[in-house]
Design an enzyme around this catalytic site. Sequence first.
Site, mmCIF file in Angstrom:
data_model
loop_
_atom_site.group_PDB
_atom_site.id
_atom_site.type_symbol
_atom_site.label_atom_id
_atom_site.label_comp_id
_atom_site.label_asym_id
_atom_site.label_seq_id
_atom_site.Cartn_x
_atom_site.Cartn_y
_atom_site.Cartn_z
ATOM 1 N N GLY A 6 0.835 -1.192 0.000
ATOM 2 C CA GLY A 6 0.000 0.000 0.000
ATOM 3 C C GLY A 6 0.869 1.240 0.000
ATOM 4 N N SER A 10 -1.842 4.329 3.943
ATOM 5 C CA SER A 10 -2.945 3.625 3.281
ATOM 6 C C SER A 10 -3.723 2.730 4.240
ATOM 7 C CB SER A 10 -2.400 2.769 2.135
ATOM 8 O OG SER A 10 -1.539 1.760 2.650
ATOM 9 N N LYS A 12 -2.084 -0.061 5.532
ATOM 10 C CA LYS A 12 -1.496 -1.390 5.347
ATOM 11 C C LYS A 12 -0.977 -1.982 6.650
ATOM 12 C CE LYS A 12 2.823 0.635 3.720
ATOM 13 N NZ LYS A 12 2.369 2.002 3.984
ATOM 14 N N THR A 36 11.970 -2.950 10.998
ATOM 15 C CA THR A 36 13.161 -2.698 10.197
ATOM 16 C C THR A 36 13.629 -1.249 10.291
ATOM 17 O OG1 THR A 36 11.866 -2.195 8.219
ATOM 18 C CG2 THR A 36 12.526 -4.499 8.547
ATOM 19 N N ALA A 37 12.835 -0.397 10.924
ATOM 20 C CA ALA A 37 13.146 1.033 10.987
ATOM 21 C C ALA A 37 14.257 1.318 11.986
ATOM 22 C CB ALA A 37 11.901 1.827 11.380
ATOM 23 N N HIS A 51 3.724 3.391 16.897
ATOM 24 C CA HIS A 51 3.447 2.031 16.424
ATOM 25 C C HIS A 51 3.502 1.031 17.577
ATOM 26 C CE1 HIS A 51 2.906 1.956 12.066
ATOM 27 N NE2 HIS A 51 3.760 2.964 11.989
ATOM 28 N N ARG A 55 0.273 -1.330 19.031
ATOM 29 C CA ARG A 55 0.283 -2.801 19.056
ATOM 30 C C ARG A 55 -0.132 -3.351 20.411
ATOM 31 N NH1 ARG A 55 4.871 -1.954 16.056
ATOM 32 N NH2 ARG A 55 6.243 -2.367 17.803
ATOM 33 N N GLU A 63 13.883 -5.983 16.607
ATOM 34 C CA GLU A 63 14.376 -4.929 15.720
ATOM 35 C C GLU A 63 15.559 -5.460 14.917
ATOM 36 O OE1 GLU A 63 15.206 -1.492 18.106
ATOM 37 O OE2 GLU A 63 13.105 -1.250 18.672
#
Length: 175
Positions: A6, A10, A12, A36-37, A51, A55, A63
């Site tokens: 997306g 969006s 996603k 992955t950030a 984020h 969750r 990570e």
Amino acid sequence: MQLILGGARSGKSRFAQQQAESWQRQTGGQLRYLATAEAGDAEMHARIQRHQQDRGAPWQTLEEPLNLASELKQNQSRDTCVLVDCLTLWVSNCMHHGQWESQKASLLQAIDEANEKGVTPNWIFVSNEVGSGIVPLGPLSREFVDASGWLHQALAERAKTVTLVVAGLPVTLKA
């Protein structure tokens, strides 16, 4: 294995989280979020925190900005769902560190090996669909769009389901 694509904002990631939590309610399995950030600045740090708060408790956060295949191999139990968010950040990290080709090959090999062994892990991959716009002007931007697009094609071929999320609405591309 699911691939969820997306654009920016969006929905996603929210859709992927809902998919994983639905699986967890049905099976009682464990939920792992593979981030992955990298928090390179205050704005990205705030995004990551938001984020994590969204969750909540059932999630264990892992990570790994580069060695995605290695982390997935350690988490391929049938009683665990791993949500990888997001692949385009991972592509960028790998390109920045000069490891794109080797890391991509390792990821695809890990997926193929799991499938060959019949492990069929519960992996959900989230990625930005960056190929819907015009061809970027700069060579690095074009390389990034190309790398992301080729990765998406390879993953879509291997995935059981592929979903495109637009304006918060999931559109099934492969079921």
